[in-house]
Motif scaffolding. Structure first.
Motif, PDB file in Angstrom:
ATOM      1  N   LEU A   1      36.427 -56.383 -46.601  1.00  0.00           N
ATOM      2  CA  LEU A   1      35.611 -57.164 -45.674  1.00  0.00           C
ATOM      3  C   LEU A   1      34.658 -58.120 -46.383  1.00  0.00           C
ATOM      4  CD1 LEU A   1      34.719 -54.418 -43.037  1.00  0.00           C
ATOM      5  CD2 LEU A   1      36.588 -56.067 -42.986  1.00  0.00           C
TER       6      LEU A   1
ATOM      7  N   SER B   1      27.956 -52.701 -44.087  1.00  0.00           N
ATOM      8  CA  SER B   1      29.024 -52.360 -43.121  1.00  0.00           C
ATOM      9  C   SER B   1      30.379 -52.912 -43.556  1.00  0.00           C
ATOM     10  CB  SER B   1      28.664 -52.875 -41.718  1.00  0.00           C
ATOM     11  OG  SER B   1      27.487 -52.278 -41.245  1.00  0.00           O
ATOM     12  N   TYR B   2      30.695 -52.772 -44.845  1.00  0.00           N
ATOM     13  CA  TYR B   2      31.931 -53.305 -45.400  1.00  0.00           C
ATOM     14  C   TYR B   2      33.034 -52.264 -45.536  1.00  0.00           C
ATOM     15  CZ  TYR B   2      29.633 -57.700 -46.740  1.00  0.00           C
ATOM     16  OH  TYR B   2      28.995 -58.916 -46.729  1.00  0.00           O
TER      17      TYR B   2
ATOM     18  N   ASN C   1      36.237 -51.215 -37.844  1.00  0.00           N
ATOM     19  CA  ASN C   1      36.418 -52.461 -38.589  1.00  0.00           C
ATOM     20  C   ASN C   1      37.896 -52.828 -38.704  1.00  0.00           C
ATOM     21  OD1 ASN C   1      33.773 -53.222 -39.111  1.00  0.00           O
ATOM     22  ND2 ASN C   1      33.633 -51.991 -40.980  1.00  0.00           N
TER      23      ASN C   1
ATOM     24  N   ARG D   1      39.269 -54.668 -35.746  1.00  0.00           N
ATOM     25  CA  ARG D   1      38.926 -56.089 -35.657  1.00  0.00           C
ATOM     26  C   ARG D   1      40.027 -56.967 -36.230  1.00  0.00           C
ATOM     27  NH1 ARG D   1      33.644 -56.103 -38.982  1.00  0.00           N
ATOM     28  NH2 ARG D   1      34.197 -58.315 -39.070  1.00  0.00           N
TER      29      ARG D   1
ATOM     30  N   SER E   1      32.843 -45.196 -36.864  1.00  0.00           N
ATOM     31  CA  SER E   1      32.068 -46.350 -37.297  1.00  0.00           C
ATOM     32  C   SER E   1      31.135 -45.884 -38.415  1.00  0.00           C
ATOM     33  CB  SER E   1      31.254 -46.922 -36.140  1.00  0.00           C
ATOM     34  OG  SER E   1      30.295 -45.968 -35.691  1.00  0.00           O
TER      35      SER E   1
END
Length: 311
Positions: free
Chosen positions: A34, A168-169, A175, A178, A197
């Protein structure tokens, strides 16, 4: 890079090798991640990992020659430049001639990359600091969590994971969704009840809470908030005392162990008990605390460390 301006194809290939080293490879491509390369190339004080953007770093290194000419350093090649090309004219105002050498033209083109003030400011005590010039071009705010994450007390692999968690990687299932990646289930692989999460995995999951309770009991007090957002705010306070270093060490070890256990659930189909994970964390922290003994700390803090190592 400190001698020539490298072709962009070579710079991109070097950066590709760096990305493969950092994230791992799947074939000839780096694995899914990310964090952008721009973010990774920021200094740690600006929220990055301290890698260098190849093209910008190449130019910053070559700027040392511009600095040497501007400062009129007592060097043979600088004197030669003054006689052959400058002829009494300031470097920043001189006009390139058609018969100028390739290297001289490249040096002159650097004037469009940096201002005279920026180049001269990178010279400290008679030495040129390319990192100072490189950082002067960064249009980014400083981050407060630098000291909390990159402290020497924390294990290097824990620092890297902690940096990903703060931003938040991590590739948690929310994630991955997404990117329209098809997953059998989006629930937490440990408790199998809620959407996975960052907030749930490290703070809301019942298994993580049990681990935290064991760690808090060992510490003798509640060291950090049980909420992800409040925890990030705490790191951004930027405290750097010995107690904060110890708490950050413990926190980084807990988060690393929770993430590793999560991966065991996904790839191997089993989970360690909360007490087992807590014991691993406590053992690791006890050994790591030995590096704190060499620091100048108060008797009260020394007594606290001894208690942790004896419990």
């Amino acid at each position: 890079m400190s001698v020539f301006i490298l072709p962009q194809s070579i710079v991109k290939e070097v950066e590709k090798l760096c990305r493969l080293f950092l994230w791992g490879a799947s074939g000839k491509c780096s694995k899914l991640h990310l964090a952008s390369w721009h973010q990774v190339c920021l200094p740690k004080a600006y929220g990055g990992l301290g890698f260098r953007d190849g093209a910008s770093w190449n130019i910053a290194l070559l700027a040392k020659y511009v600095w040497a000419i501007s400062e009129k350093q007592d060097l043979l090649w600088v004197k030669w430049i003054k006689v052959i090309y400058l002829k009494g004219v300031n470097f920043w105002n001189c006009v390139m001639k058609q018969d100028s050498s390739w290297y001289w033209r490249k040096l002159c083109h650097l004037r469009s990359k940096f201002s005279k003030r920026e180049v001269l400011a990178a010279g400290i005590s008679g030495k040129f600091k390319p990192s100072k010039l490189y950082n002067s071009t960064i249009n980014q705010q400083l981050v407060e969590y630098k000291n909390a994450i990159w402290g020497r007390t924390i294990l290097p692999k824990h620092r890297f994971l902690l940096w990903q968690v703060v931003n938040s990687y991590l590739l948690t299932k929310d994630n991955l969704a997404r990117f329209n990646i098809q997953l059998n289930r989006l629930t937490c692989p440990v408790c199998e009840y809620h959407l996975e999460s960052h907030n749930h995995l490290f703070f809301d999951c019942c298994h993580s809470k049990r681990i935290m309770s064991f760690i808090f009991a060992w510490l003798g007090f509640q060291a950090w908030s049980s909420n992800y957002n409040d925890w990030v705010v705490r790191l951004n306070i930027g405290q750097s005392g010995i107690m904060d270093s110890i708490l950050n060490l413990v926190l980084a070890a807990v988060i690393y162990s929770i993430w590793r256990n999560r991966n065991k659930c996904i790839f191997y189909g089993y989970s360690l008990t909360a007490s087992c994970i807590a014991k691993e964390v406590i053992t690791l922290v006890k050994y790591r605390l030995y590096i704190v003994h060499n620091r100048k700390i108060s008797p009260q803090h020394k007594l606290f460390i001894r208690k942790l190592q004896c419990n």
